[in-house]
Design an enzyme around this catalytic site. Structure first.
Site, PDB file in Angstrom:
ATOM      1  CB  CYS A   1       7.041  -5.223   2.314  1.00  0.00           C
ATOM      2  SG  CYS A   1       7.056  -4.261   0.233  1.00  0.00           S
TER       3      CYS A   1
ATOM      4  CG  HIS B   1       6.486  -0.452   2.463  1.00  0.00           C
ATOM      5  ND1 HIS B   1       5.324  -1.044   3.576  1.00  0.00           N
ATOM      6  CD2 HIS B   1       6.521  -0.627   2.079  1.00  0.00           C
ATOM      7  CE1 HIS B   1       5.059  -1.963   2.062  1.00  0.00           C
ATOM      8  NE2 HIS B   1       5.708  -0.984   1.474  1.00  0.00           N
TER       9      HIS B   1
ATOM     10  CG  ASP C   1       1.778  -0.559  -0.077  1.00  0.00           C
ATOM     11  OD1 ASP C   1       0.773   0.001   0.062  1.00  0.00           O
ATOM     12  OD2 ASP C   1       2.377  -2.060  -0.031  1.00  0.00           O
TER      13      ASP C   1
ATOM     14  NE  ARG D   1      -0.730  -0.699   2.075  1.00  0.00           N
ATOM     15  CZ  ARG D   1      -0.045  -2.156   2.485  1.00  0.00           C
ATOM     16  NH1 ARG D   1      -1.178  -2.565   3.916  1.00  0.00           N
ATOM     17  NH2 ARG D   1       0.352  -2.484   2.515  1.00  0.00           N
TER      18      ARG D   1
ATOM     19  CB  CYS E   1       7.526   0.187  -1.768  1.00  0.00           C
ATOM     20  SG  CYS E   1       6.454  -1.482  -2.438  1.00  0.00           S
TER      21      CYS E   1
END
Ligand code: CO
Length: 249
Positions: free
Chosen positions: A141, A138, A84, A86, A82
């Site tokens: 998400c 994750h 993302d 993080r 992803c």
């Protein structure tokens, strides 16, 4: 024969119709004032200063670090994860530059006709000869969560349609989960499993298997809460493991 420009006597275009030069494109007047410009400038200065510190530290610990990487990359693993912020692939696996090939998009989707993702996969398998492809979702998400609501976010809603498909295919199981966070996390897991299958269904992976090249596809999920990866057990290394409807040889 004399040709004339029919617009020759018209006044030059103005406003939205005026031709935009490179300079004009970049000379955007900042109506948010000098404070905003200063803040942005400081942020970018910090990025370049951090980059300098990182490069200096890398050379200090290994003088040939960059010259070696410049000559060759030999990752044995492709990470499809992803976007993302993080979920940084290299940091999570403790892998240095050159040790991991990476493709990231919102909610780690492998779509059958996404030339971007397919090109990364093809280069990784055919040229770099990676041994493993891992699809990494994750928990928590935002893309998966957005696909579970009726809220419009814009263009990205078309991309998240793939997650909605997964939701529909597993509607009974997901509806039985009453806690919305747990339901979202379960959909994130199911999404990984479907994207693992999509990787296996590509011509790229099946061609590799047909010529006897060992490539194994895995499905993992990452927890933002503890920084740990979980293996979802979706491990595919042979065409025998995929439905005959998707077999290409
Ligand atoms: Co995400």
């Amino acid at each position: 024969m004399v040709t004339t420009n029919p617009r020759e006597n018209e006044p030059p275009p103005t406003g939205r119709d005026a031709p935009r030069t490179f300079k004009a494109l970049h000379a955007c007047p900042d109506r948010r004032g000098p404070c905003y410009a200063t803040r942005v400038s400081r942020l970018l200065d910090e990025c370049f200063a951090a980059n300098r510190r990182w490069a200096d530290a890398a050379v200090a610990s290994d003088p040939k670090f960059f010259s070696r990487l410049e000559a060759l990359q030999s990752p044995d693993l492709l990470w499809i994860g992803c976007s993302d912020s993080r979920v940084p692939a290299n940091e999570i696996l403790g892998r240095a530059p050159g040790e991991l090939f990476v493709h990231r998009n919102v909610a780690n989707v492998v779509e059958h006709t996404d030339v971007n993702c397919l090109s990364v996969l093809q280069y990784a398998v055919d040229v770099l000869k990676v041994k493993h492809v891992v699809v990494v979702g994750h928990y928590g998400c935002g893309g998966v969560r957005a696909a579970m609501t009726s809220q419009r976010l814009g263009l990205i809603d078309n991309w998240l349609r793939h997650i909605r498909d997964v939701h529909l295919w597993h509607r009974d199981e997901l509806t039985a989960i009453t806690d919305p966070d747990a339901r979202c996390d379960r959909l994130a897991e199911l999404n990984v499993e479907h994207q693992v299958a999509n990787v296996c269904h590509t011509t790229i992976v099946q061609d590799a298997w047909q010529r006897g090249q060992a490539v194994t596809i895995h499905g993992w999920i990452y927890s933002l809460a503890d920084g740990l990866l979980r293996d979802l057990g979706a491990v595919v290394s042979s065409p025998d493991q995929i439905p005959p409807e998707y077999r290409l040889f």
